[in-house]
Design a protein around this motif. Structure first.
Motif, PDB file in Angstrom:
ATOM      1  N   ARG A 172       8.713  75.430  49.528  1.00  0.00           N
ATOM      2  CA  ARG A 172       9.984  76.034  49.138  1.00  0.00           C
ATOM      3  C   ARG A 172      10.533  75.442  47.841  1.00  0.00           C
ATOM      4  O   ARG A 172      11.447  76.017  47.248  1.00  0.00           O
ATOM      5  CB  ARG A 172      11.006  75.853  50.259  1.00  0.00           C
ATOM      6  CG  ARG A 172      10.623  76.526  51.565  1.00  0.00           C
ATOM      7  CD  ARG A 172      11.630  76.265  52.656  1.00  0.00           C
ATOM      8  NE  ARG A 172      12.936  76.821  52.342  1.00  0.00           N
ATOM      9  CZ  ARG A 172      13.997  76.723  53.142  1.00  0.00           C
ATOM     10  NH1 ARG A 172      13.900  76.063  54.299  1.00  0.00           N
ATOM     11  NH2 ARG A 172      15.151  77.251  52.800  1.00  0.00           N
ATOM     12  N   PRO A 224       8.335  77.433  42.647  1.00  0.00           N
ATOM     13  CA  PRO A 224       8.474  76.672  41.398  1.00  0.00           C
ATOM     14  C   PRO A 224       9.888  76.123  41.243  1.00  0.00           C
ATOM     15  O   PRO A 224      10.848  76.673  41.804  1.00  0.00           O
ATOM     16  CB  PRO A 224       8.175  77.723  40.329  1.00  0.00           C
ATOM     17  CG  PRO A 224       8.674  78.998  40.934  1.00  0.00           C
ATOM     18  CD  PRO A 224       8.386  78.897  42.407  1.00  0.00           C
ATOM     19  N   PRO A 225      10.062  75.038  40.483  1.00  0.00           N
ATOM     20  CA  PRO A 225      11.413  74.497  40.241  1.00  0.00           C
ATOM     21  C   PRO A 225      12.285  75.505  39.498  1.00  0.00           C
ATOM     22  O   PRO A 225      11.799  76.294  38.690  1.00  0.00           O
ATOM     23  CB  PRO A 225      11.149  73.250  39.389  1.00  0.00           C
ATOM     24  CG  PRO A 225       9.711  72.936  39.594  1.00  0.00           C
ATOM     25  CD  PRO A 225       9.020  74.235  39.849  1.00  0.00           C
ATOM     26  N   ASN A 226      13.573  75.460  39.801  1.00  0.00           N
ATOM     27  CA  ASN A 226      14.527  76.396  39.204  1.00  0.00           C
ATOM     28  C   ASN A 226      15.423  75.639  38.227  1.00  0.00           C
ATOM     29  O   ASN A 226      16.263  74.833  38.643  1.00  0.00           O
ATOM     30  CB  ASN A 226      15.361  77.053  40.304  1.00  0.00           C
ATOM     31  CG  ASN A 226      16.355  78.055  39.757  1.00  0.00           C
ATOM     32  OD1 ASN A 226      16.325  78.385  38.566  1.00  0.00           O
ATOM     33  ND2 ASN A 226      17.228  78.544  40.598  1.00  0.00           N
ATOM     34  N   PHE A 227      15.259  75.901  36.943  1.00  0.00           N
ATOM     35  CA  PHE A 227      16.052  75.251  35.906  1.00  0.00           C
ATOM     36  C   PHE A 227      17.135  76.171  35.349  1.00  0.00           C
ATOM     37  O   PHE A 227      17.647  75.918  34.258  1.00  0.00           O
ATOM     38  CB  PHE A 227      15.145  74.797  34.758  1.00  0.00           C
ATOM     39  CG  PHE A 227      14.260  73.626  35.105  1.00  0.00           C
ATOM     40  CD1 PHE A 227      14.726  72.327  34.980  1.00  0.00           C
ATOM     41  CD2 PHE A 227      12.968  73.836  35.563  1.00  0.00           C
ATOM     42  CE1 PHE A 227      13.911  71.252  35.291  1.00  0.00           C
ATOM     43  CE2 PHE A 227      12.143  72.767  35.871  1.00  0.00           C
ATOM     44  CZ  PHE A 227      12.614  71.472  35.745  1.00  0.00           C
ATOM     45  N   GLU A 228      17.478  77.240  36.092  1.00  0.00           N
ATOM     46  CA  GLU A 228      18.476  78.176  35.581  1.00  0.00           C
ATOM     47  C   GLU A 228      19.842  77.512  35.421  1.00  0.00           C
ATOM     48  O   GLU A 228      20.589  77.830  34.498  1.00  0.00           O
ATOM     49  CB  GLU A 228      18.580  79.383  36.512  1.00  0.00           C
ATOM     50  CG  GLU A 228      17.328  80.263  36.513  1.00  0.00           C
ATOM     51  CD  GLU A 228      17.482  81.448  37.439  1.00  0.00           C
ATOM     52  OE1 GLU A 228      18.546  81.547  38.107  1.00  0.00           O
ATOM     53  OE2 GLU A 228      16.557  82.273  37.508  1.00  0.00           O
ATOM     54  N   ARG A 229      20.182  76.581  36.307  1.00  0.00           N
ATOM     55  CA  ARG A 229      21.471  75.876  36.198  1.00  0.00           C
ATOM     56  C   ARG A 229      21.286  74.566  35.434  1.00  0.00           C
ATOM     57  O   ARG A 229      21.684  73.493  35.887  1.00  0.00           O
ATOM     58  CB  ARG A 229      22.026  75.619  37.601  1.00  0.00           C
ATOM     59  CG  ARG A 229      22.635  76.856  38.242  1.00  0.00           C
ATOM     60  CD  ARG A 229      22.884  76.663  39.709  1.00  0.00           C
ATOM     61  NE  ARG A 229      21.630  76.708  40.469  1.00  0.00           N
ATOM     62  CZ  ARG A 229      21.549  76.495  41.785  1.00  0.00           C
ATOM     63  NH1 ARG A 229      22.629  76.209  42.468  1.00  0.00           N
ATOM     64  NH2 ARG A 229      20.392  76.561  42.400  1.00  0.00           N
ATOM     65  N   TRP A 230      20.696  74.659  34.271  1.00  0.00           N
ATOM     66  CA  TRP A 230      20.394  73.468  33.490  1.00  0.00           C
ATOM     67  C   TRP A 230      21.648  72.753  33.005  1.00  0.00           C
ATOM     68  O   TRP A 230      21.632  71.532  32.797  1.00  0.00           O
ATOM     69  CB  TRP A 230      19.504  73.842  32.304  1.00  0.00           C
ATOM     70  CG  TRP A 230      20.132  74.809  31.346  1.00  0.00           C
ATOM     71  CD1 TRP A 230      20.063  76.154  31.386  1.00  0.00           C
ATOM     72  CD2 TRP A 230      20.943  74.481  30.209  1.00  0.00           C
ATOM     73  NE1 TRP A 230      20.763  76.718  30.354  1.00  0.00           N
ATOM     74  CE2 TRP A 230      21.313  75.697  29.609  1.00  0.00           C
ATOM     75  CE3 TRP A 230      21.371  73.289  29.637  1.00  0.00           C
ATOM     76  CZ2 TRP A 230      22.107  75.745  28.475  1.00  0.00           C
ATOM     77  CZ3 TRP A 230      22.160  73.331  28.507  1.00  0.00           C
ATOM     78  CH2 TRP A 230      22.517  74.542  27.935  1.00  0.00           C
ATOM     79  N   ASP A 274      18.927  74.611  48.763  1.00  0.00           N
ATOM     80  CA  ASP A 274      18.524  75.134  47.453  1.00  0.00           C
ATOM     81  C   ASP A 274      17.382  74.273  46.927  1.00  0.00           C
ATOM     82  O   ASP A 274      17.528  73.515  45.956  1.00  0.00           O
ATOM     83  CB  ASP A 274      19.738  75.097  46.523  1.00  0.00           C
ATOM     84  CG  ASP A 274      19.553  75.983  45.315  1.00  0.00           C
ATOM     85  OD1 ASP A 274      18.478  76.593  45.190  1.00  0.00           O
ATOM     86  OD2 ASP A 274      20.494  76.068  44.492  1.00  0.00           O
ATOM     87  N   ASP A 307      14.500  74.810  45.400  1.00  0.00           N
ATOM     88  CA  ASP A 307      13.911  74.954  44.071  1.00  0.00           C
ATOM     89  C   ASP A 307      14.738  74.217  43.021  1.00  0.00           C
ATOM     90  O   ASP A 307      14.196  73.642  42.065  1.00  0.00           O
ATOM     91  CB  ASP A 307      13.746  76.432  43.710  1.00  0.00           C
ATOM     92  CG  ASP A 307      15.051  77.209  43.851  1.00  0.00           C
ATOM     93  OD1 ASP A 307      16.038  76.639  44.360  1.00  0.00           O
ATOM     94  OD2 ASP A 307      15.076  78.381  43.454  1.00  0.00           O
ATOM     95  N   PHE A 308      16.079  74.190  43.219  1.00  0.00           N
ATOM     96  CA  PHE A 308      16.930  73.415  42.322  1.00  0.00           C
ATOM     97  C   PHE A 308      16.765  71.922  42.599  1.00  0.00           C
ATOM     98  O   PHE A 308      16.844  71.094  41.680  1.00  0.00           O
ATOM     99  CB  PHE A 308      18.387  73.834  42.484  1.00  0.00           C
ATOM    100  CG  PHE A 308      19.319  73.234  41.479  1.00  0.00           C
ATOM    101  CD1 PHE A 308      18.995  73.199  40.132  1.00  0.00           C
ATOM    102  CD2 PHE A 308      20.540  72.693  41.868  1.00  0.00           C
ATOM    103  CE1 PHE A 308      19.854  72.647  39.193  1.00  0.00           C
ATOM    104  CE2 PHE A 308      21.404  72.142  40.945  1.00  0.00           C
ATOM    105  CZ  PHE A 308      21.063  72.119  39.604  1.00  0.00           C
ATOM    106  N   ALA A 328      13.899  70.802  40.592  1.00  0.00           N
ATOM    107  CA  ALA A 328      14.261  70.649  39.182  1.00  0.00           C
ATOM    108  C   ALA A 328      14.990  69.326  38.947  1.00  0.00           C
ATOM    109  O   ALA A 328      14.734  68.625  37.960  1.00  0.00           O
ATOM    110  CB  ALA A 328      15.118  71.836  38.742  1.00  0.00           C
TER     111      ALA A 328
END
Length: 261
Positions: free
Chosen positions: A55, A58-64, A231, A233-234, A237
């Motif tokens: 789960r 991939p890592p989620n970098f949207e909230r960088w 969360d 994936d975050f 990240a």
């Protein structure tokens, strides 16, 4: 008539060591049963861990931006706590050194250092959070205490290993205490002091991510909130960013140590 001494075995069995190892093995088995450790639980945990890792990819970098804010706060906490802790540790280390200070000074100072080392920095962070509230101030204060407990002890031990001939020579000139420290003590331990300080900075960078979990600021708070929201994936990240920061700090500290040699 000649007497012959009994021959000693080349590799005589060490029965006390064997008995101690058997006792340790028996205690390990007993403690494992008391704690509920078993192969089934381990196998179940490995399966759950594999699903958790699935789960996280991939890592989620949207909230960088949120990630960057937390990392910067952790970096600020680590650097500030290291600077304050080192500034406090230097005089404490001198006062705690038994070759420079009388026992009625060194003993109480060593007691203060021991108190700083007695509690884990997370426990100290919880105490500061309860005392002064959530935020970076509690984390900085907790890591200052941890830094003093570690650095001051190493400073004192390094000073106790110096050659007293240089100290006595400077004292013979009628120099003040500060000049004795500047010209006879610090030159002998300067390189070791710098190594201790760099190590503590590395340690505080790691620790600053953990104190945030208890509300003491930094990326740890963001990480804990991501875990509570499932969360993952975050979470991945955040963990990758923490690993990258530690690796970068290790490279920089290694370059500094190499330059000072």
């Amino acid at each position: 008539m000649s007497t012959t001494s009994p021959q000693r075995a080349a590799f005589a069995p060490n029965w006390p060591m064997r008995i101690a190892l058997l006792a340790l093995a028996a205690y390990t088995v007993w403690a494992s049963s008391r704690l509920g450790l078993s192969g089934d639980r381990l196998a179940h945990g490995l399966g759950e861990g594999a699903r958790l890792l699935g789960r996280m990819v991939p890592p989620n970098f949207e909230r960088w931006q949120l990630l960057l804010e937390g990392m910067l706060e952790s970096l600020q906490i680590a650097v500030l706590a290291s600077a304050i802790g080192i500034a406090i540790s230097l005089p404490l280390g001198v006062l705690a050194a038994r070759n420079l200070s009388p026992v009625w000074i060194s003993a109480p100072v060593r007691g203060i250092i021991a108190i700083c080392r007695s509690l884990h920095y997370v426990i100290v962070a919880i105490l500061f959070v309860k005392a002064i509230g959530f935020g970076a101030l509690a984390g900085t204060a907790a890591l200052v205490v941890a830094s003093v407990g570690f650095i001051a002890k190493l400073f004192a031990e390094a000073i106790e290993e110096i050659s007293m001939k240089q100290v006595e020579a400077i004292r013979a000139t009628g120099a003040s205490v500060m000049k004795v420290l500047a010209y006879a003590v610090l030159p002998q331990v300067a390189s070791r002091f710098i190594g201790f300080c760099l190590y503590q900075l590395d340690s505080n960078l790691r620790n600053s991510t953990l104190v945030g979990i208890v509300g003491a600021g930094g990326i740890g708070g963001t990480l804990f909130a991501a875990f509570k929201r499932f969360d993952y994936d975050f979470v991945a990240a955040i963990l990758l960013a923490i690993i990258a920061l530690i690796f970068l700090a290790e490279i920089i500290s290694g370059r500094v140590r190499a330059a000072l040699r």
